[in-house]
Design an enzyme around this catalytic site. Structure first.
Site, mmCIF file in Angstrom:
data_model
loop_
_atom_site.group_PDB
_atom_site.id
_atom_site.type_symbol
_atom_site.label_atom_id
_atom_site.label_comp_id
_atom_site.label_asym_id
_atom_site.label_seq_id
_atom_site.Cartn_x
_atom_site.Cartn_y
_atom_site.Cartn_z
ATOM 1 N N LYS A 11 -33.138 20.993 -6.795
ATOM 2 C CA LYS A 11 -33.838 21.719 -7.857
ATOM 3 C C LYS A 11 -35.354 21.556 -7.705
ATOM 4 O O LYS A 11 -35.826 20.702 -6.938
ATOM 5 C CB LYS A 11 -33.358 21.196 -9.213
ATOM 6 C CG LYS A 11 -31.866 21.402 -9.455
ATOM 7 C CD LYS A 11 -31.468 20.915 -10.846
ATOM 8 C CE LYS A 11 -29.996 21.153 -11.111
ATOM 9 N NZ LYS A 11 -29.637 20.817 -12.527
ATOM 10 N N TYR A 51 -25.655 30.398 -13.515
ATOM 11 C CA TYR A 51 -25.432 29.584 -14.715
ATOM 12 C C TYR A 51 -24.762 30.372 -15.833
ATOM 13 O O TYR A 51 -24.904 30.027 -17.006
ATOM 14 C CB TYR A 51 -26.761 29.002 -15.206
ATOM 15 C CG TYR A 51 -27.244 27.808 -14.404
ATOM 16 C CD1 TYR A 51 -26.440 26.671 -14.226
ATOM 17 C CD2 TYR A 51 -28.521 27.784 -13.844
ATOM 18 C CE1 TYR A 51 -26.888 25.575 -13.497
ATOM 19 C CE2 TYR A 51 -28.980 26.683 -13.115
ATOM 20 C CZ TYR A 51 -28.152 25.579 -12.950
ATOM 21 O OH TYR A 51 -28.602 24.480 -12.240
ATOM 22 N N PHE A 59 -29.788 24.640 -23.982
ATOM 23 C CA PHE A 59 -30.591 24.302 -22.801
ATOM 24 C C PHE A 59 -30.642 25.431 -21.780
ATOM 25 O O PHE A 59 -31.294 25.292 -20.745
ATOM 26 C CB PHE A 59 -30.080 23.006 -22.142
ATOM 27 C CG PHE A 59 -28.660 23.056 -21.646
ATOM 28 C CD1 PHE A 59 -28.356 23.584 -20.396
ATOM 29 C CD2 PHE A 59 -27.619 22.565 -22.423
ATOM 30 C CE1 PHE A 59 -27.056 23.631 -19.924
ATOM 31 C CE2 PHE A 59 -26.302 22.604 -21.965
ATOM 32 C CZ PHE A 59 -26.017 23.139 -20.714
ATOM 33 N N ARG A 87 -20.220 15.672 -5.933
ATOM 34 C CA ARG A 87 -20.434 15.381 -7.366
ATOM 35 C C ARG A 87 -20.524 13.863 -7.569
ATOM 36 O O ARG A 87 -21.323 13.385 -8.382
ATOM 37 C CB ARG A 87 -19.290 15.955 -8.206
ATOM 38 C CG ARG A 87 -19.134 17.457 -8.124
ATOM 39 C CD ARG A 87 -19.994 18.235 -9.050
ATOM 40 N NE ARG A 87 -19.724 17.977 -10.456
ATOM 41 C CZ ARG A 87 -20.355 18.624 -11.442
ATOM 42 N NH1 ARG A 87 -21.274 19.552 -11.172
ATOM 43 N NH2 ARG A 87 -20.086 18.340 -12.692
ATOM 44 N N THR A 93 -24.475 14.005 -15.026
ATOM 45 C CA THR A 93 -25.469 15.047 -15.293
ATOM 46 C C THR A 93 -26.765 14.466 -15.849
ATOM 47 O O THR A 93 -27.859 14.851 -15.433
ATOM 48 C CB THR A 93 -24.883 16.069 -16.306
ATOM 49 O OG1 THR A 93 -23.680 16.600 -15.768
ATOM 50 C CG2 THR A 93 -25.864 17.192 -16.577
ATOM 51 N N ARG A 104 -28.830 11.120 -8.791
ATOM 52 C CA ARG A 104 -29.449 11.223 -10.113
ATOM 53 C C ARG A 104 -29.757 9.853 -10.708
ATOM 54 O O ARG A 104 -30.764 9.681 -11.400
ATOM 55 C CB ARG A 104 -28.534 12.017 -11.045
ATOM 56 C CG ARG A 104 -28.478 13.510 -10.683
ATOM 57 C CD ARG A 104 -27.267 14.174 -11.286
ATOM 58 N NE ARG A 104 -27.307 15.630 -11.201
ATOM 59 C CZ ARG A 104 -26.308 16.414 -11.579
ATOM 60 N NH1 ARG A 104 -25.188 15.894 -12.046
ATOM 61 N NH2 ARG A 104 -26.431 17.722 -11.487
ATOM 62 N N ASN A 118 -32.658 16.719 -13.004
ATOM 63 C CA ASN A 118 -31.705 15.809 -12.381
ATOM 64 C C ASN A 118 -31.502 16.082 -10.883
ATOM 65 O O ASN A 118 -30.445 15.827 -10.330
ATOM 66 C CB ASN A 118 -30.386 15.820 -13.147
ATOM 67 C CG ASN A 118 -29.773 17.206 -13.261
ATOM 68 O OD1 ASN A 118 -30.292 18.162 -12.678
ATOM 69 N ND2 ASN A 118 -28.680 17.321 -13.991
ATOM 70 N N HIS A 121 -27.966 20.212 -7.898
ATOM 71 C CA HIS A 121 -26.778 20.893 -8.406
ATOM 72 C C HIS A 121 -25.697 20.763 -7.353
ATOM 73 O O HIS A 121 -25.984 20.850 -6.160
ATOM 74 C CB HIS A 121 -27.061 22.387 -8.639
ATOM 75 C CG HIS A 121 -25.808 23.191 -8.811
ATOM 76 N ND1 HIS A 121 -25.177 23.300 -10.032
ATOM 77 C CD2 HIS A 121 -25.023 23.860 -7.915
ATOM 78 C CE1 HIS A 121 -24.066 24.029 -9.871
ATOM 79 N NE2 HIS A 121 -23.954 24.375 -8.600
ATOM 80 N N GLU A 132 -20.357 30.504 -6.162
ATOM 81 C CA GLU A 132 -21.772 30.139 -5.997
ATOM 82 C C GLU A 132 -22.254 30.385 -4.565
ATOM 83 O O GLU A 132 -23.394 30.822 -4.361
ATOM 84 C CB GLU A 132 -21.973 28.679 -6.403
ATOM 85 C CG GLU A 132 -21.735 28.462 -7.900
ATOM 86 C CD GLU A 132 -21.739 27.005 -8.309
ATOM 87 O OE1 GLU A 132 -21.934 26.122 -7.447
ATOM 88 O OE2 GLU A 132 -21.531 26.733 -9.509
HETATM 89 P P1 IDP Z 1 -23.938 19.610 -13.818
HETATM 90 O O1 IDP Z 1 -25.232 20.058 -13.159
HETATM 91 O O2 IDP Z 1 -23.761 18.129 -13.736
HETATM 92 O O3 IDP Z 1 -22.740 20.398 -13.345
HETATM 93 P P2 IDP Z 1 -23.832 21.213 -16.228
HETATM 94 O O4 IDP Z 1 -23.153 20.791 -17.486
HETATM 95 O O5 IDP Z 1 -23.179 22.275 -15.402
HETATM 96 O O6 IDP Z 1 -24.116 19.910 -15.368
HETATM 97 O O7 IDP Z 1 -25.305 21.702 -16.644
HETATM 98 C C1 IDP Z 1 -26.126 22.406 -15.752
HETATM 99 C C2 IDP Z 1 -27.534 21.837 -15.813
HETATM 100 O O8 IDP Z 1 -28.086 22.081 -17.102
HETATM 101 C C3 IDP Z 1 -27.603 20.311 -15.666
HETATM 102 O O9 IDP Z 1 -27.597 19.905 -14.325
HETATM 103 C C4 IDP Z 1 -28.917 20.003 -16.357
HETATM 104 O O10 IDP Z 1 -30.030 20.297 -15.523
HETATM 105 C C5 IDP Z 1 -28.896 20.991 -17.505
HETATM 106 N N1 IDP Z 1 -28.274 20.407 -18.716
HETATM 107 C C6 IDP Z 1 -26.954 20.226 -18.944
HETATM 108 N N2 IDP Z 1 -26.733 19.690 -20.153
HETATM 109 C C7 IDP Z 1 -27.933 19.540 -20.719
HETATM 110 C C8 IDP Z 1 -28.373 19.037 -21.985
HETATM 111 O O11 IDP Z 1 -27.573 18.621 -22.842
HETATM 112 N N3 IDP Z 1 -29.708 19.032 -22.213
HETATM 113 C C9 IDP Z 1 -30.587 19.497 -21.302
HETATM 114 N N4 IDP Z 1 -30.234 19.981 -20.094
HETATM 115 C C10 IDP Z 1 -28.925 20.006 -19.800
HETATM 116 MG MG MG Z 2 -22.333 22.432 -13.529
#
Ligand code: IDP
Ligand code: MG
Length: 142
Positions: A11, A51, A59, A87, A93, A104, A118, A121, A132
């Site tokens: 990212k 997304y 968010f 993962r 996350t 992370r 973080n 992805h 994707e």
């Molecule tokens: P992942 O990247 O671990 O699969 P996802 O739930 O798919 O997590 O969320 C996508 C991205 O959105 C996360 O990597 C993070 O950058 C952001 N994100 C997810 N949940 C939150 C939140 O509760 N607050 C702020 N950003 C979030």
């Molecule tokens: Mg995800």
């Protein structure tokens, strides 16, 4: 035991901090192969597709703003069970919750504001990976 492909993004926070090499190093050290690699600034349309499952969440808009704010490295990796495996390399996350030893956990920042910066992805299932990879590497489909 399945040879899989997964979509990995470094990212904008990771790219700007010069962590692309570190992320790719961990992927290769784990034994996964790189089968696609690209540096680009994602469009909002591309990110809306990527997304889609998060549309409407608090968010979502900050996430698309953040992801379109600069260069990212997109990669397709390949290896045995690499979807779950990456993962696990990435960690939870929220970087605050991510275990030390994970990307992370070691490198990510939970700014506690709108978006978790973080670093990476990774696709979360074989279906997501196929979808994707089609968005980021249409030439690798099929
Ligand atoms: P992942 O990247 O671990 O699969 P996802 O739930 O798919 O997590 O969320 C996508 C991205 O959105 C996360 O990597 C993070 O950058 C952001 N994100 C997810 N949940 C939150 C939140 O509760 N607050 C702020 N950003 C979030
Ligand atoms: Mg995800």
């Amino acid at each position: 035991m399945t040879i899989e492909r997964s979509l990995v993004l470094v990212k904008p926070d990771g790219f700007q901090r010069g962590l692309t090499g570190e992320v790719l190093r961990r992927i290769e050290a784990k034994g996964y192969s790189l089968v696609g690699l690209s540096i680009l600034t994602p469009t909002r349309g591309q990110l809306a597709e990527h997304y889609a499952e998060h549309e409407g969440k608090p968010f979502y808009e900050p996430l698309v703003d953040f992801m379109s704010s600069g260069l990212v490295t997109a990669a397709v990796i390949e290896g045995q069970d690499c979807i779950k495996g990456f993962r696990n390399l990435a960690g939870a996350t929220n970087p605050t919750d991510a275990a030390p030893g994970t990307i992370r956990g070691d490198l990510g920042r939970d700014w506690g504001l709108k978006v978790q910066q973080n670093i990476v992805h990774g696709s979360d299932s074989p279906e997501s990976a196929t979808r994707e990879i089609g968005i980021w590497f249409p030439d690798l489909q099929g």
